[in-house]
Design an enzyme around this catalytic site. Structure first.
Site, PDB file in Angstrom:
ATOM      1  N   SER A  43     -12.974 -38.218  -1.024  1.00 30.13           N
ATOM      2  CA  SER A  43     -12.624 -37.124  -1.919  1.00 30.13           C
ATOM      3  C   SER A  43     -12.387 -37.731  -3.308  1.00 30.13           C
ATOM      4  CB  SER A  43     -11.389 -36.379  -1.398  1.00 30.13           C
ATOM      5  OG  SER A  43     -11.125 -35.229  -2.177  1.00 30.13           O
ATOM      6  N   SER A  44     -11.577 -37.078  -4.109  1.00 30.39           N
ATOM      7  CA  SER A  44     -11.304 -37.544  -5.465  1.00 30.39           C
ATOM      8  C   SER A  44      -9.801 -37.680  -5.684  1.00 30.39           C
ATOM      9  CB  SER A  44     -11.875 -36.552  -6.489  1.00 30.39           C
ATOM     10  OG  SER A  44     -11.399 -36.846  -7.798  1.00 30.39           O
ATOM     11  N   TYR A  92     -17.008 -29.834  -9.619  1.00 30.42           N
ATOM     12  CA  TYR A  92     -16.704 -31.005  -8.785  1.00 30.42           C
ATOM     13  C   TYR A  92     -15.251 -30.960  -8.318  1.00 30.42           C
ATOM     14  CZ  TYR A  92     -15.516 -35.905  -7.776  1.00 30.42           C
ATOM     15  OH  TYR A  92     -15.053 -37.059  -7.199  1.00 30.42           O
ATOM     16  N   LYS A 138     -13.876 -30.474  -4.416  1.00 29.20           N
ATOM     17  CA  LYS A 138     -13.096 -31.507  -3.750  1.00 29.20           C
ATOM     18  C   LYS A 138     -11.725 -30.982  -3.321  1.00 29.20           C
ATOM     19  CE  LYS A 138     -15.861 -35.102  -3.828  1.00 29.20           C
ATOM     20  NZ  LYS A 138     -16.373 -35.725  -2.580  1.00 29.20           N
TER      21      LYS A 138
END
Length: 251
Positions: free
Chosen positions: A139-140, A153, A157
């Site tokens: 993930s981020s 984005y 996420k």
């Protein structure tokens, strides 16, 4: 081979999103540490080269395809490996666009790859996963801290994080490791991006303190992900449910 490098010996690993960047580095690092590796992504010419290098198996896969297509590829990879001990999902798209300029197709594509793609791979892997099997999903580490120009984005996420929490809630027997990855060198996230737009976005990120002085080295990130998989597999009563990776700033 040292014991440190052999800690993944015999591990049957599928890396999704392995044609470049973090996925490619994970597959390489895992093979060097003794794992038996299958790789999957869209760009078969790159995957074939990688599979030859690591003595692994390559499978063409677009994670935004139908769940049935994803399941077919995951099944083929599991059969080639003789089962799955771990799956690492690194496929991602980062469309660069101001939120008011982000069209519907861009939103849909981001969610199809980053969110639903990961969900479909997790579901497809379950019938083939060994008893102590591990599912690691990239993930981020920016989730909850949105920056300009990457709304699709970030939102995709964030939705992915909720989906992974739902999997753990409904299937507490699963070892699902969510890893928020920070800025990393030598990836292809800027491939095809508009350079004028990027210049504007970089200025905004600097002004808001969102651009780190340094980025994490690609191989360090890859080895950390492999280590998380091997540690989780070797210690099956513990799940590192959410891990954040951030650059270590050396002054």
């Amino acid at each position: 081979m040292s014991s440190q490098l052999a800690d993944a010996a015999g591990l049957r690993l599928l890396v999704v999103g392995a044609s470049s960047g973090i996925g490619h580095a994970v597959a390489t690092a895992a093979a060097e540490r003794g794992a038996k590796v299958a790789v999957a992504a869209r760009r078969m010419e790159l995957l074939t080269e990688l599979a030859t290098k690591i003595d692994g198996f390559a499978f063409e896969l677009d994670v935004s395809d139908t769940p049935a297509a994803v399941a077919s590829t995951v099944t083929a990879a599991a059969e080639a490996l003789g089962g799955l001990d771990a799956v690492v999902f690194t496929s991602t798209v980062i469309p660069f666009s101001h939120i008011e300029d982000t069209d519907v197709s861009t939103w849909i594509h981001a969610f199809s790859v980053n969110t639903l793609g990961a969900n479909h791979v997790v579901r497809a892997a379950l019938p083939h996963l060994s008893e102590n099997g591990v599912l690691l999903v990239a993930s981020s580490n920016d989730v909850g801290r949105p920056r300009a120009g990457v709304a699709a984005y970030g939102a995709s996420k964030a939705a992915l994080d909720e989906i992974l929490l739902a999997w753990r809630s409904e299937h507490p027997n699963l070892s699902i490791v969510r890893v928020g990855i920070g800025p990393t060198q030598d990836t292809e996230i800027l491939r095809g991006a508009d350079r004028d737009l990027l210049a504007q976005l970089f200025k905004s990120w600097v002004e808001h303190g969102q651009l780190p002085a340094q980025m994490s080295a690609l191989n360090d990130v890859a080895n950390t992900l492999v280590s998380l998989v091997t540690l989780s597999y070797a210690n099956p009563t513990v799940v590192p449910e959410s891990v954040q990776l951030a650059p270590r700033i050396r002054r």
